[in-house]
Design a protein around this motif. Structure first.
Motif, short mmCIF file in Angstrom:
data_model
loop_
_atom_site.label_atom_id
_atom_site.label_comp_id
_atom_site.label_asym_id
_atom_site.label_seq_id
_atom_site.Cartn_x
_atom_site.Cartn_y
_atom_site.Cartn_z
N VAL A 8 0.86 -1.18 0.00
CA VAL A 8 0.00 0.00 0.00
C VAL A 8 0.90 1.23 0.00
N VAL A 9 0.83 2.03 -1.05
CA VAL A 9 1.72 3.18 -1.21
C VAL A 9 0.90 4.42 -1.52
N GLY A 10 1.58 5.57 -1.44
CA GLY A 10 0.92 6.84 -1.74
C GLY A 10 1.65 7.98 -1.07
N ARG A 11 1.23 9.19 -1.38
CA ARG A 11 1.84 10.36 -0.75
C ARG A 11 1.39 10.46 0.71
N PRO A 12 1.98 11.36 1.48
CA PRO A 12 1.63 11.45 2.90
C PRO A 12 0.17 11.85 3.13
N ASN A 13 -0.39 11.31 4.20
CA ASN A 13 -1.67 11.77 4.74
C ASN A 13 -2.85 11.54 3.81
N VAL A 14 -2.85 10.44 3.08
CA VAL A 14 -4.00 10.11 2.23
C VAL A 14 -4.83 8.97 2.83
N GLY A 15 -4.38 8.40 3.97
CA GLY A 15 -5.15 7.36 4.63
C GLY A 15 -4.67 5.95 4.37
N LYS A 16 -3.37 5.79 4.09
CA LYS A 16 -2.84 4.44 3.81
C LYS A 16 -2.99 3.53 5.03
N SER A 17 -2.61 4.01 6.19
CA SER A 17 -2.67 3.17 7.39
C SER A 17 -4.11 2.83 7.76
N ALA A 86 1.15 -7.41 -5.93
CA ALA A 86 0.31 -6.32 -6.42
C ALA A 86 0.48 -5.14 -5.49
N ALA A 87 0.07 -3.96 -5.96
CA ALA A 87 0.18 -2.75 -5.17
C ALA A 87 -1.12 -1.97 -5.21
N ILE A 88 -1.37 -1.22 -4.15
CA ILE A 88 -2.52 -0.33 -4.09
C ILE A 88 -1.99 1.09 -3.90
N LEU A 89 -2.26 1.96 -4.85
CA LEU A 89 -1.91 3.38 -4.73
C LEU A 89 -3.09 4.10 -4.11
N VAL A 90 -2.91 4.67 -2.92
CA VAL A 90 -3.97 5.39 -2.23
C VAL A 90 -3.84 6.88 -2.54
N VAL A 91 -4.94 7.48 -2.97
CA VAL A 91 -4.99 8.91 -3.26
C VAL A 91 -6.16 9.52 -2.51
N ASP A 92 -6.18 10.84 -2.46
CA ASP A 92 -7.20 11.57 -1.70
C ASP A 92 -8.27 12.08 -2.65
N GLY A 93 -9.48 11.51 -2.57
CA GLY A 93 -10.56 11.90 -3.47
C GLY A 93 -11.05 13.31 -3.22
N GLN A 94 -10.93 13.82 -2.00
CA GLN A 94 -11.40 15.17 -1.71
C GLN A 94 -10.43 16.22 -2.24
#
Length: 449
Positions: A8-17, A86-94
């Motif tokens: 699970v990857v992504g930029r900071p503070n997008v809710g990965k954890s 596999a990987a999951i890229l987490v992004v911020d929809g708002q």
């Protein structure tokens, strides 16, 4: 055998954890509204359906800053991706797509690991589809709107994720289509179901609920299972007294909601009533596929070769918002044309679940713009369509990105819907168009050649 790994990857503070906690079913990963809390990669066991895997939480990725722990976080994320299935890229929809999201997406495209885009913080189902549509521009395939806090949308994400994980040998399942039979009282719903059961002997099992409840009957036909849901007759609300009948009507509406397709049964000996129209409107509002069943056709007097066309014209005049639904003129009493119901249901469900490519959608929009450009206001402001994409199925849902949604009135919106239906079909299912205003610097206008 070692479990497959999902990073699970992504930029900071997008809710990965938060997403990791959701997938693992526990709260071991620390969640705090501050970037940089997660630094090391941490492994949590998880499962979905028959697949087990390890989900890896990684720190927020930042590429243009080498201060503090950021280089080590990037290294940990890269190590996680090297061993990942596999990987999951987490992004911020708002927040929408950011420059850092594009940088991470470009980096991921260079790797040999399949990537799913999870658009987090999409708390509203309908708005989430619109928010997720913007992330098609990352070039990583379909974005999945989710809410890590509430868990909505994670099932669809996991359904796609497990296609990349090692399969466990299982017995093949027979596909099932849920068909609700709805209509006013005494139009022949139960007779229709009984006739269908009698005409097809491959009955798996009848499942009855309590008295006045909906009744599920499973029929197998040509290798497909159909779960027919017989519902109570739905009368006008003012005619329904509190008690068993009211509960029956509520269950009938629930049956429509959980169905794939609705057989709206009408009486050929009566005119289309306001209650028929209300029930048809409810089917459209619920986004269900539909087949119109004109029952008791055998009892219509003095029929000739033109009668059916005359009835069909009157039917679509009264139910003009259901002109996309096929109409069958049948008789539950004699069995006339009942064999056509299964084919009509199959066709409607196929279109209800159908997805078309973004490129094809925009070809249709370009052609529509050639024939009819958006009207301009008295002040000279003209609507512009940037691009469109399909964001959902069941029913097929399209987001159309424009300069200002208020410039597109109902008549032009109906024109675009008509062009989509004319060019792409979708017979048997409602379609939904969501018009989204977008700043010009965020989008490129469609070029009409």
């Amino acid at each position: 055998m070692a479990l497959p790994i999902v990073a699970v990857v992504g930029r900071p503070n997008v809710g990965k954890s938060t997403l990791v906690n959701r997938l693992a079913g526990e709260r071991d990963a620390i969640v705090h509204d501050e970037p940089g809390v997660t630094r090391d990669r941490t492994y949590r066991p998880a499962f979905w359906q028959d697949r087990e895997f390890l989900v890896v939480d990684t720190g927020g990725l930042v590429f243009d800053d080498d201060s503090d722990f950021l280089p080590l976080i990037r290294q940990q994320a890269e190590l996680a991706l090297q061993e990942a299935t596999a990987a999951i890229l987490v992004v911020d929809g708002q927040a929408g797509p950011t420059a850092l999201d594009y940088d991470i997406a470009a980096w991921l495209r260079q790797l040999a690991v399949p990537v799913l885009v999870a658009v987090n913080k999409c708390e509203s189902r309908q708005m989430g589809q619109v928010q997720a549509a913007e992330f098609w521009s990352l070039g990583l395939g379909e974005p999945y709107p989710i809410s890590s806090i509430h868990g909505s949308g994670t099932g669809e994400l996991l359904d796609q994720l497990i296609t990349y994980l090692p399969a466990v040998e299982t017995l093949p399942e027979t596909p099932e289509i849920q068909v609700a039979i709805a209509g006013r009282p005494n139009v022949g719903k139960s007779s229709l179901l009984n006739a269908l059961i009698g005409s097809d002997r491959a009955i798996v099992s009848p499942i009855s609920g309590t008295t006045r409840d909906t009744i599920d009957t499973i029929i197998e036909h040509n290798g497909t299972q159909y779960r027919f849901i017989d519902t109570a007759g739905i009368r006008k609300r003012g005619h329904v007294a509190y008690g068993p009948e009211m509960f029956s009507v509520h269950r009938a509406f629930k049956a429509i909601h959980r169905s794939d397709v609705v057989l709206l049964v009408l009486d050929a000996l009566e005119e289309i009533t306001e209650q028929d129209q209300r029930l048809a409107g409810h089917i459209v509002d619920q986004g269900r596929a539909c087949v119109l069943i004109m029952n008791k056709w055998d009892a219509v007097p003095e029929k000739d070769t033109y009668t059916i066309n005359s009835y069909r014209d009157r039917l679509y005049q009264r139910l003009n918002f259901l002109d996309w639904a096929d109409a069958l003129f049948v008789s539950a009493h004699t069995g006339q044309r009942l064999d056509k119901i299964f084919a009509a249901v199959d066709a409607a469900v196929e279109q209800h679940r159908r997805r078309v490519s973004t490129a094809l959608v925009n070809e249709v929009i370009q052609e529509a713009l050639r024939w009819h450009t958006p009207p301009a206001t008295r002040q000279g402001r003209q609507g512009k369509i940037y691009y469109a994409t399909q964001v959902a199925t069941q029913p097929p849902t399209f987001v159309i990105f424009v300069n200002d949604a208020k410039l597109f009135k109902d008549n032009y919106r109906r024109y675009i819907e008509g062009q989509i239906r004319q060019q792409l079909g979708f017979r048997g299912t409602p379609i939904r168009l969501l018009w989204r205003s977008k700043k010009p610097r965020e989008a490129t206008e469609l070029v009409v050649r």
